[in-house]
Scaffold this motif. Structure first.
Motif, PDB file in Angstrom:
ATOM      1  N   ARG A 121     -37.310 110.565  10.274  1.00 16.95           N
ATOM      2  CA  ARG A 121     -37.756 111.783   8.860  1.00 16.95           C
ATOM      3  C   ARG A 121     -37.515 110.702   7.479  1.00 16.95           C
ATOM      4  N   GLU A 122     -37.153 109.733   7.763  1.00 16.24           N
ATOM      5  CA  GLU A 122     -37.398 109.122   7.022  1.00 16.24           C
ATOM      6  C   GLU A 122     -39.226 108.240   6.708  1.00 16.24           C
ATOM      7  N   VAL A 123     -39.350 107.597   8.177  1.00 17.51           N
ATOM      8  CA  VAL A 123     -40.846 107.360   8.291  1.00 17.51           C
ATOM      9  C   VAL A 123     -41.969 108.456   8.021  1.00 17.51           C
ATOM     10  N   GLY A 124     -41.628 109.592   8.804  1.00 10.63           N
ATOM     11  CA  GLY A 124     -42.284 111.010   7.931  1.00 10.63           C
ATOM     12  C   GLY A 124     -42.226 111.360   6.753  1.00 10.63           C
ATOM     13  N   GLY A 125     -41.908 111.476   5.893  1.00  6.06           N
ATOM     14  CA  GLY A 125     -40.967 111.191   4.518  1.00  6.06           C
ATOM     15  C   GLY A 125     -42.366 110.711   3.920  1.00  6.06           C
ATOM     16  N   TYR A 126     -42.197 109.221   4.272  1.00  5.64           N
ATOM     17  CA  TYR A 126     -42.805 108.254   3.852  1.00  5.64           C
ATOM     18  C   TYR A 126     -44.529 108.610   3.713  1.00  5.64           C
ATOM     19  N   VAL A 127     -45.002 108.906   5.521  1.00  3.51           N
ATOM     20  CA  VAL A 127     -46.784 108.952   5.658  1.00  3.51           C
ATOM     21  C   VAL A 127     -46.902 110.203   4.272  1.00  3.51           C
ATOM     22  N   LEU A 128     -45.738 111.328   4.894  1.00  7.55           N
ATOM     23  CA  LEU A 128     -46.659 112.808   4.120  1.00  7.55           C
ATOM     24  C   LEU A 128     -46.449 112.519   2.646  1.00  7.55           C
ATOM     25  N   HIS A 129     -45.402 111.619   2.032  1.00  2.00           N
ATOM     26  CA  HIS A 129     -45.366 111.764   0.569  1.00  2.00           C
ATOM     27  C   HIS A 129     -47.879 110.710   0.258  1.00  2.00           C
ATOM     28  N   ARG A 130     -47.535 109.670   0.822  1.00  2.00           N
ATOM     29  CA  ARG A 130     -48.321 108.592   0.943  1.00  2.00           C
ATOM     30  C   ARG A 130     -50.104 109.493   1.209  1.00  2.00           C
ATOM     31  N   MET A 131     -49.817 110.067   2.267  1.00  3.29           N
ATOM     32  CA  MET A 131     -51.153 111.160   2.540  1.00  3.29           C
ATOM     33  C   MET A 131     -51.665 112.130   1.381  1.00  3.29           C
ATOM     34  N   ASP A 132     -50.986 112.102   1.088  1.00  4.39           N
ATOM     35  CA  ASP A 132     -51.110 113.426  -0.490  1.00  4.39           C
ATOM     36  C   ASP A 132     -51.841 114.909   0.359  1.00  4.39           C
ATOM     37  N   GLY A 133     -50.973 115.258   1.342  1.00  6.22           N
ATOM     38  CA  GLY A 133     -51.684 116.839   1.480  1.00  6.22           C
ATOM     39  C   GLY A 133     -52.914 117.013   2.434  1.00  6.22           C
ATOM     40  N   GLN A 134     -53.094 115.131   2.752  1.00  6.34           N
ATOM     41  CA  GLN A 134     -53.687 115.344   4.325  1.00  6.34           C
ATOM     42  C   GLN A 134     -54.021 115.856   5.154  1.00  6.34           C
ATOM     43  N   ILE A 135     -52.488 115.546   5.718  1.00  4.01           N
ATOM     44  CA  ILE A 135     -51.530 115.944   6.860  1.00  4.01           C
ATOM     45  C   ILE A 135     -50.727 116.249   6.751  1.00  4.01           C
ATOM     46  N   THR A 136     -50.329 117.464   7.983  1.00  5.43           N
ATOM     47  CA  THR A 136     -49.020 117.734   7.770  1.00  5.43           C
ATOM     48  C   THR A 136     -48.174 117.498   9.360  1.00  5.43           C
ATOM     49  N   VAL A 137     -46.792 117.848   9.341  1.00 10.76           N
ATOM     50  CA  VAL A 137     -45.830 117.331  10.521  1.00 10.76           C
ATOM     51  C   VAL A 137     -46.257 118.686  11.396  1.00 10.76           C
ATOM     52  N   ASP A 138     -46.619 118.131  12.817  1.00  6.24           N
ATOM     53  CA  ASP A 138     -46.146 119.178  14.269  1.00  6.24           C
ATOM     54  C   ASP A 138     -45.655 118.865  14.863  1.00  6.24           C
ATOM     55  N   VAL A 139     -44.166 119.620  15.538  1.00  9.39           N
ATOM     56  CA  VAL A 139     -43.279 118.203  16.260  1.00  9.39           C
ATOM     57  C   VAL A 139     -44.158 118.923  17.749  1.00  9.39           C
ATOM     58  N   LYS A 140     -44.318 119.482  17.226  1.00 11.14           N
ATOM     59  CA  LYS A 140     -44.145 120.682  19.363  1.00 11.14           C
ATOM     60  C   LYS A 140     -46.610 119.945  19.790  1.00 11.14           C
ATOM     61  N   ASN A 141     -46.802 119.505  19.009  1.00  8.70           N
ATOM     62  CA  ASN A 141     -48.341 119.395  19.175  1.00  8.70           C
ATOM     63  C   ASN A 141     -49.324 118.543  18.615  1.00  8.70           C
ATOM     64  N   PRO A 142     -49.012 117.497  18.611  1.00  9.25           N
ATOM     65  CA  PRO A 142     -49.362 116.748  17.658  1.00  9.25           C
ATOM     66  C   PRO A 142     -50.510 116.295  17.189  1.00  9.25           C
ATOM     67  N   GLU A 143     -51.957 115.965  16.710  1.00 12.42           N
ATOM     68  CA  GLU A 143     -52.850 115.252  16.665  1.00 12.42           C
ATOM     69  C   GLU A 143     -52.751 114.110  17.208  1.00 12.42           C
ATOM     70  N   CYS A 144     -51.687 113.544  16.583  1.00 13.55           N
ATOM     71  CA  CYS A 144     -51.100 111.740  15.793  1.00 13.55           C
ATOM     72  C   CYS A 144     -49.541 111.496  16.647  1.00 13.55           C
ATOM     73  N   ALA A 145     -49.275 111.872  17.902  1.00 16.00           N
ATOM     74  CA  ALA A 145     -47.905 110.889  18.161  1.00 16.00           C
ATOM     75  C   ALA A 145     -47.429 109.310  17.707  1.00 16.00           C
ATOM     76  N   LEU A 146     -46.806 109.353  16.628  1.00 18.97           N
ATOM     77  CA  LEU A 146     -46.369 107.887  16.363  1.00 18.97           C
ATOM     78  C   LEU A 146     -45.229 107.364  17.170  1.00 18.97           C
ATOM     79  N   ASN A 147     -44.847 106.398  17.704  1.00 15.17           N
ATOM     80  CA  ASN A 147     -43.737 105.966  18.695  1.00 15.17           C
ATOM     81  C   ASN A 147     -43.521 104.884  17.630  1.00 15.17           C
ATOM     82  N   ILE A 148     -41.676 104.755  17.494  1.00 18.21           N
ATOM     83  CA  ILE A 148     -41.654 103.224  17.317  1.00 18.21           C
ATOM     84  C   ILE A 148     -40.112 102.854  17.064  1.00 18.21           C
ATOM     85  N   GLU A 149     -40.536 101.357  18.642  1.00 20.56           N
ATOM     86  CA  GLU A 149     -39.121 101.396  19.059  1.00 20.56           C
ATOM     87  C   GLU A 149     -38.538  99.795  18.871  1.00 20.56           C
ATOM     88  N   ILE A 150     -37.558 100.288  17.866  1.00 20.05           N
ATOM     89  CA  ILE A 150     -36.574  99.019  16.915  1.00 20.05           C
ATOM     90  C   ILE A 150     -35.783  98.270  18.149  1.00 20.05           C
TER      91      ILE A 150
END
Length: 385
Positions: A121-150
């Motif tokens: 949620r935090e990383v997604g919010g950061y990406v949305l804010h910085r890209m300023d409307g150029q991209i949207t969230v799609d949890v079912k069929n996203p063009e870009c699925a970004l994986n984070i392993e900690i």
């Protein structure tokens, strides 16, 4: 920050319970063998293998052929720090050129303060804010699925950084087999499928000089070498078969030629396996495909075996087999027009419903043990890498 290769193993390995360490070690050893000649380091991080290597593209080509590898991903390693994770996530989403995205987090290291959902949620919010409307969230069929392993560090990649692996189980973990390798489409696929289940592969080829040409033999060597891309090495045993066939032609009925020939092939494969300490025999037979592969024909040929006989293609359609042959790069070699010993002496009307006792009676005219031993004693051994 650095680029690494993440190796994801087949989910089946995770289900091995107390034996899991044995499977993981075998997989790691096989990867190391596959990467010989490159400057690499295998790093373990909480049940994941990461590979540090200069020649990433070449390493990926090799690793994706290792049985037991489900997926290979090019990942970026950053510090286990939310600021570093956010910046790298933003960079990767931008580079993807996608219009929609989704963040998928796996927090294996519980020392990291945010859980998986909170991190996404935090990383997604950061990406949305910085890209300023150029991209949207799609949890079912996203063009870009970004994986984070900690883990000890954070590892980040997108769905565009993933390459499918060979799957299966680590090669050599499940005993050994002697594959009856012909120049056709089926037997190389059978060998591949056995190797994919972790079975060490050896091959026997029956050569009928002068009725089959050297080009036919070279074709089989090429097929064995293609299989060696997945197994690293294949021993090919080239057995002279002309004398066996001539004896059968001279002393047995014509319609029984094919099935008796198959029985001799089975005997030779088993005797050779016995001498070499190999556990089983494998063939490319598919039920009903040709006259010798009827239910009765398979029963009669298996009658000669003294160890398990595996037929991984037994219920497969020809089109399915051909698709796998194309995928593993054996198809174009298999269709080269050089005949093998199974096709040069085919009777006009082969027996399709042979019976075991009748075949045993027909073979009583032959010195079976002598023919088998002479064929093996005069074989040629070729080691292919």
């Amino acid at each position: 920050m650095s680029k690494l290769i993440l190796v994801k193993y087949a989910s089946e390995i995770f289900l091995k319970g107390l034996n899991r360490n044995k499977f993981e070690k075998k997989l790691r050893d096989n990867i190391a063998i596959k990467l010989e000649g490159l400057n690499f380091e295998i790093i373990s991080d909480q049940n994941r293998y990461f590979i540090k290597v200069d020649e990433i593209d070449e390493a990926i080509v090799r690793i994706k052929r290792v049985f037991g590898v489900a997926e290979v991903c090019i990942v970026t390693k950053v510090d286990r720090d939310m600021v570093a994770i956010k910046e790298e996530a933003l960079k990767k989403v931008r580079e993807s050129g996608s219009k929609t995205f989704k963040i998928i987090t796996n927090r294996a290291n519980k020392l990291f303060p945010q859980n998986s959902m909170e991190t996404s949620r935090e990383v997604g919010g950061y990406v949305l804010h910085r890209m300023d409307g150029q991209i949207t969230v799609d949890v079912k069929n996203p063009e870009c699925a970004l994986n984070i392993e900690i883990r000890e560090y954070a590892y980040i990649w997108t769905n565009k950084d993933k390459i499918k692996g060979a799957g299966g189980l680590p090669y050599g973990i499940n005993g050994s087999t002697m594959l009856m390798l012909s120049g056709g489409i089926d037997s190389p696929v059978a060998g591949y499928l056995m190797a994919r289940r972790g079975v060490a592969l050896n091959c026997v080829y029956y050569h009928s000089h002068p009725y089959t040409s050297e080009r036919a033999k070279d074709k089989v060597k090429t097929l064995a070498k293609i299989l060696a891309r997945y197994t690293e090495e294949v021993n090919l045993y080239i057995v002279p078969f002309t004398d066996v066939q001539m004896e059968i032609i001279e002393k047995c009925r014509e319609d029984e030629l094919t099935i008796i020939m198959r029985r001799f092939m089975m005997r030779i494969a088993c005797e050779l396996s016995d001498r070499l300490g190999i556990d089983s025999v494998a063939t490319g037979e598919s039920i009903g495909q040709v006259a010798s592969q009827t239910m009765e024909g398979l029963i009669v040929s298996t009658d000669c075996a003294d160890r398990p006989v595996f037929r991984p293609l037994i219920a497969m359609d020809k089109e399915d087999i051909m698709d796998i042959a194309r995928d593993i790069d054996t198809y174009e070699t298999s269709i080269l027009p050089y005949e093998d010993c199974c096709t040069i002496f085919v009777p006009k009307h082969p027996k399709t419903k042979p019976q075991v006792e009748a075949m045993r009676k027909s073979e009583s005219k032959l010195d079976v043990e002598k023919l088998v031993n002479e064929a093996i004693d005069n074989m040629e051994v070729v080691k292919l890498k």
